[in-house]
Design a protein around this motif. Structure first.
Motif, PDB file in Angstrom:
ATOM      1  N   ASN A  49       0.817  -1.211   0.000  1.00 45.24           N
ATOM      2  CA  ASN A  49       0.000   0.000   0.000  1.00 45.24           C
ATOM      3  C   ASN A  49       0.851   1.262   0.000  1.00 45.24           C
ATOM      4  N   LEU A  50       1.998   1.228   0.646  1.00 48.04           N
ATOM      5  CA  LEU A  50       2.884   2.398   0.620  1.00 48.04           C
ATOM      6  C   LEU A  50       3.338   2.690  -0.806  1.00 48.04           C
ATOM      7  N   LEU A  83       7.950   6.539   4.714  1.00 43.98           N
ATOM      8  CA  LEU A  83       8.869   5.404   4.566  1.00 43.98           C
ATOM      9  C   LEU A  83       9.143   5.091   3.101  1.00 43.98           C
ATOM     10  N   TRP A  84       8.140   5.255   2.252  1.00 42.30           N
ATOM     11  CA  TRP A  84       8.305   4.969   0.824  1.00 42.30           C
ATOM     12  C   TRP A  84       9.034   6.105   0.116  1.00 42.30           C
ATOM     13  N   HIS A  85       8.874   7.318   0.595  1.00 40.59           N
ATOM     14  CA  HIS A  85       9.469   8.471  -0.080  1.00 40.59           C
ATOM     15  C   HIS A  85      10.867   8.824   0.426  1.00 40.59           C
ATOM     16  N   ASP A  86      11.262   8.290   1.559  1.00 43.64           N
ATOM     17  CA  ASP A  86      12.585   8.576   2.123  1.00 43.64           C
ATOM     18  C   ASP A  86      13.612   7.636   1.483  1.00 43.64           C
ATOM     19  N   PRO A  87      14.655   8.183   0.864  1.00 45.92           N
ATOM     20  CA  PRO A  87      15.668   7.333   0.235  1.00 45.92           C
ATOM     21  C   PRO A  87      16.331   6.352   1.210  1.00 45.92           C
ATOM     22  N   THR A 143      14.121  -0.788   1.576  1.00 47.12           N
ATOM     23  CA  THR A 143      13.580  -1.757   2.531  1.00 47.12           C
ATOM     24  C   THR A 143      12.093  -1.958   2.303  1.00 47.12           C
ATOM     25  N   VAL A 144      11.359  -0.865   2.125  1.00 37.13           N
ATOM     26  CA  VAL A 144       9.926  -0.964   1.853  1.00 37.13           C
ATOM     27  C   VAL A 144       9.690  -1.769   0.580  1.00 37.13           C
ATOM     28  N   GLY A 145      10.470  -1.486  -0.459  1.00 42.01           N
ATOM     29  CA  GLY A 145      10.333  -2.215  -1.717  1.00 42.01           C
ATOM     30  C   GLY A 145      10.595  -3.703  -1.557  1.00 42.01           C
ATOM     31  N   ASN A 160       8.587  -9.109  -1.776  1.00 42.45           N
ATOM     32  CA  ASN A 160       9.013 -10.464  -1.442  1.00 42.45           C
ATOM     33  C   ASN A 160       8.361 -10.886  -0.126  1.00 42.45           C
ATOM     34  N   THR A 161       7.309 -11.658  -0.239  1.00 42.90           N
ATOM     35  CA  THR A 161       6.575 -12.107   0.947  1.00 42.90           C
ATOM     36  C   THR A 161       7.478 -12.890   1.888  1.00 42.90           C
ATOM     37  N   GLY A 162       8.411 -13.650   1.359  1.00 44.13           N
ATOM     38  CA  GLY A 162       9.318 -14.448   2.181  1.00 44.13           C
ATOM     39  C   GLY A 162      10.180 -13.592   3.093  1.00 44.13           C
ATOM     40  N   ILE A 163      10.688 -12.486   2.565  1.00 43.90           N
ATOM     41  CA  ILE A 163      11.501 -11.575   3.383  1.00 43.90           C
ATOM     42  C   ILE A 163      10.639 -11.010   4.508  1.00 43.90           C
ATOM     43  N   TRP A 164       9.418 -10.554   4.160  1.00 41.73           N
ATOM     44  CA  TRP A 164       8.525 -10.006   5.188  1.00 41.73           C
ATOM     45  C   TRP A 164       8.228 -11.045   6.257  1.00 41.73           C
TER      46      TRP A 164
END
Length: 104
Positions: A38-39, A52-56, A61-63, A68-72
């Protein structure tokens, strides 16, 4: 319902980063990485979440968590294990602080 539609309109008309969103696209009956997805589509719950999505510094990390569901799942599992190891203080062993930064 009218209030929610009005909020959606006002948010769209403001442009730029959303102040907040009352519309969560995730599945309420399942834990998953939809928060991060959603972000990416400008649907953060709050302005502070959307940053969080707009901060370099945090965008990669957000991406990774969104794509990747596994990483989450691995990070969420590790966080729950760490959280479960925290001992609850009861009685005279702990205190409820009036100010989180200062011991009573």
């Amino acid at each position: 319902m009218v209030v929610l539609l009005l909020l959606r309109f006002v948010r769209r008309e403001q442009g730029g980063l959303p102040r907040s969103s009352l519309f969560y696209n995730g599945c309420p009956n399942r834990l998953d990485n939809s928060y991060y997805k959603n972000l990416q589509i400008q649907r953060g719950l709050f302005f502070s979440d959307q940053i969080l999505w707009h901060d370099p510094a945090t965008k990669n990390t957000v991406g990774a968590l969104a794509n990747n569901t596994g990483i989450w799942e691995a990070k969420f599992t590790a966080a729950m294990i760490r959280l479960g190891s925290i001992d609850v203080k009861i009685g005279d062993d702990g205190e409820v602080r009036k100010n989180c930064r200062v011991v009573n």
